[in-house]
Enzyme design. Structure first.
Site, PDB file in Angstrom:
ATOM      1  NE  ARG A 169      -3.752  -2.279   0.074  1.00 15.62           N
ATOM      2  CZ  ARG A 169      -3.486  -3.492  -0.400  1.00 15.62           C
ATOM      3  NH1 ARG A 169      -2.332  -3.729  -1.013  1.00 15.62           N
ATOM      4  NH2 ARG A 169      -4.350  -4.480  -0.289  1.00 15.62           N
ATOM      5  CB  SER A 246      -9.046  -0.620   4.182  1.00 15.56           C
ATOM      6  OG  SER A 246      -9.734  -1.753   3.718  1.00 15.56           O
ATOM      7  CD  GLU A 351      -5.273   1.467   2.278  1.00 15.12           C
ATOM      8  OE1 GLU A 351      -5.617   1.345   1.083  1.00 15.12           O
ATOM      9  OE2 GLU A 351      -5.387   0.551   3.106  1.00 15.12           O
TER      10      GLU A 351
END
Length: 360
Positions: A169, A246, A351
């Site tokens: 990520r 998320s 995130e």
């Protein structure tokens, strides 16, 4: 260019994020092609103005006060296919193309590789920035190169995927404003079959064993159904999808700390099987959703005034129930992160990109 700036100035950024949160930008402009995008960025840099480059807003949390600077919305378009004759196809996509539409188009052409990344909101230019991934596939496995504008030099250049520092990520482009992605190139297969199915939940939904390759359209349908069941497919009428996806990444615990962390988790939860996945060099990736639930934050957990909640379908999504503020969202995120830290000694990292705001 000037007409686009005048017509769109002082627009609220809330309407350009999937959370539907955030105050106005001082100036708002739209770039309809890559040449215009380059010139708008160069112009802002020459003038010393702060710049926020907007894609689909699916990974963005903007402060209630907004952004004191110029917001540039990318609206570039274009998809081209080049068949190399060796069973592979190179797909070139402009940064402003809707990502799921790109996946749908590739699947419609019978090309394999992107099907597990179906249903992910946002624009194509963001995919290498955060190395998007889902159901066992990451963009790093398919990416050939990107064209980007280097804001330090003002030059447009092609950068191979191997130079982007792609990791879980993340990339060298994330949380920095030194470059703007203009287009991406991907390598796909033309045999009509998916990447090997690696993710247990997806394999179960498809009724296959891990490692099998399946027709791409079948995998896309299964992924969309799974994501929809978790509130991860955008739906204007469903507040469970008013999120940034998320909110926390799955934490990676290094080899030295891992035994102590697992012992603490097992002691606090009474569970002997803590979900974890190898992360190299003896480290392990833990499930953020599992930790959040075991720390006492179940699906639908309410934040300030019920204006924000954990999704009723998935504990990793923090949702705006229709009247929230960014401060409400950050308050809930901070409560969840602190609860996990106190319970298990694991600090969750957000995130999304936070614009002029911070977790407390």
């Amino acid at each position: 260019m000037e007409a686009a700036r005048t017509a769109a100035s002082s627009r609220s950024l809330a309407s350009h994020t999937t959370l539907r949160l955030g105050g106005p930008a001082t100036e708002f402009v739209t770039a309809a092609d890559s040449g215009e995008l380059v010139e708008l960025v160069r112009e802002a840099d020459r003038a010393g103005r702060r710049l926020l480059v907007l894609g689909g807003g699916s990974n963005l949390v903007v402060s209630d006060e907004g952004f004191d600077g110029t917001a540039v919305r990318i609206a570039t378009s274009g998809i081209t296919y080049h068949r190399s004759g060796d069973g592979l196809v190179r797909l070139t996509v402009e940064a402003g193309e809707d990502w799921d539409a790109v996946v749908a188009d590739a699947v419609g052409h019978g090309l394999g590789g992107l099907e597990c990344l179906s249903g992910i909101p946002g624009l194509t230019g963001a995919t290498p920035v955060q190395n998007v991934g889902a159901y066992g596939v990451e963009i790093s496995e398919l990416l050939v190169s990107v064209d980007l504008l280097d804001r330090r030099t003002g030059e447009v250049r092609t950068v191979p995927a191997g130079e982007l520092g792609l990791s879980y990520r993340s990339s060298v482009l994330k949380r920095t404003d030194r470059a703007v992605v203009l287009r991406v190139r991907l390598r796909l297969r033309e045999d009509g079959l998916s990447e090997p199915v690696r993710y247990g939940e997806l394999a179960g939904a498809l009724g296959v064993t891990a490692g099998e390759r399946v027709p791409v359209d079948r995998v896309r349908r299964a992924v969309l159904e799974l994501r929809g069941g978790k509130g991860m497919v955008l739906d204007r009428e469903d507040h469970d999808t008013w999120s940034a996806g998320s909110f926390f990444t799955n934490p990676i615990v290094d080899a030295e700390r891992l035994p102590g962390v697992l012992e603490r988790i097992e002691r606090r939860t009474g569970e002997r099987r803590v979900p974890r996945y190898p992360a190299g060099d003896g480290a392990a990736k833990l499930s953020a959703a599992w930790l959040i639930e075991r720390a006492g934050f179940g699906k639908g957990y309410s934040g300030p005034g019920g204006r924000v909640r954990l999704s009723t379908k998935h504990t990793l999504a923090l949702t705006n129930r229709g009247s929230a503020t960014t401060e409400d969202l950050l308050s809930l995120a901070s409560e969840v992160r602190e609860g996990v830290r106190e319970s298990f000694g694991v600090l969750l990292a957000p995130e999304p990109v936070l614009v002029d705001c911070l977790l407390r």
